[in-house]
Write an enzyme that holds these catalytic residues in place. Structure first.
Site, mmCIF file in Angstrom:
data_model
loop_
_atom_site.group_PDB
_atom_site.id
_atom_site.type_symbol
_atom_site.label_atom_id
_atom_site.label_comp_id
_atom_site.label_asym_id
_atom_site.label_seq_id
_atom_site.Cartn_x
_atom_site.Cartn_y
_atom_site.Cartn_z
ATOM 1 C CB CYS A 82 13.260 61.726 26.648
ATOM 2 S SG CYS A 82 12.526 61.686 24.990
ATOM 3 C CB CYS A 87 16.041 60.700 23.753
ATOM 4 S SG CYS A 87 15.029 60.544 22.265
HETATM 5 FE FE FE Z 1 13.013 60.351 23.265
#
Ligand code: FE
Length: 178
Positions: A82, A87
């Site tokens: 990410c 994430c």
């Molecule tokens: Fe993220």
């Protein structure tokens, strides 16, 4: 601040943190991978609609609402990052490791993915394509690693025990059974 203002019950926060720290971890993802290895129909469903296929095994919820499974093959190696923040598919892998959230990993994974993989001890042959996937709040990824040689006779449970978190992020392969 939310607790101080009385907007959030601290017990609810504790329960959430405890769930993802202690109850949900990469073993969920390992079960998904092992099932895909032994059940071709499940694997097809996983690659077609990962969110639903993962839900078949009872996994879902926060940070796993929209999933895509990425199949590693002899021709393609998938790596997940990410670049913006951290994430990560909590529902199948639990909470992200510290290195996944680090600035060097997040920037170098896209600039020099083979170099990053080498740092993890994984040398990807030049004729294998490396695909880097940038996770977002909308879509998270689970790498479906290659089933290792020597694991042909193993049961689904035994296979699940071979699958590591790092293999499902794409910074490792699944090692053959000892
Ligand atoms: Fe993220």
């Amino acid at each position: 601040m939310l607790v101080e203002k009385g907007l959030v019950d601290p017990a609810a926060l504790d329960a959430l943190i405890d769930t993802y720290e202690h109850k949900v971890g990469p073993r969920n993802g390992a079960r998904v991978v092992a099932r895909a290895w032994v059940d071709p129909a499940y694997k097809r469903r996983l690659l077609a609609d990962a969110t639903s296929a993962i839900a078949e095994l009872g996994y879902g919820g926060a940070q796993g609402e929209h999933m895509l499974a990425l199949e590693n093959t002899p021709q393609v190696h998938n790596l997940v990052v990410c670049t913006l923040c951290s994430c990560y598919p909590w529902s199948v892998l639990g909470l992200p490791p510290a290195w996944y959230k680090s600035a060097p990993y997040r920037s170098r994974a896209v600039i020099d993915p083979r170099g990053v993989l080498r740092d993890f001890g994984l040398e990807i042959a030049e004729d294998v394509e490396v695909r880097v996937w940038d996770s977002t709040a909308e879509l998270r990824y689970l790498v479906l690693p290659e089933r290792p040689a020597g694991a042909e006779e193993m049961s689904e449970d035994q296979l699940a025990a071979l699958v590591t978190r790092d293999a499902m992020v794409g910074v490792a392969k699944v090692s053959p059974p000892a």
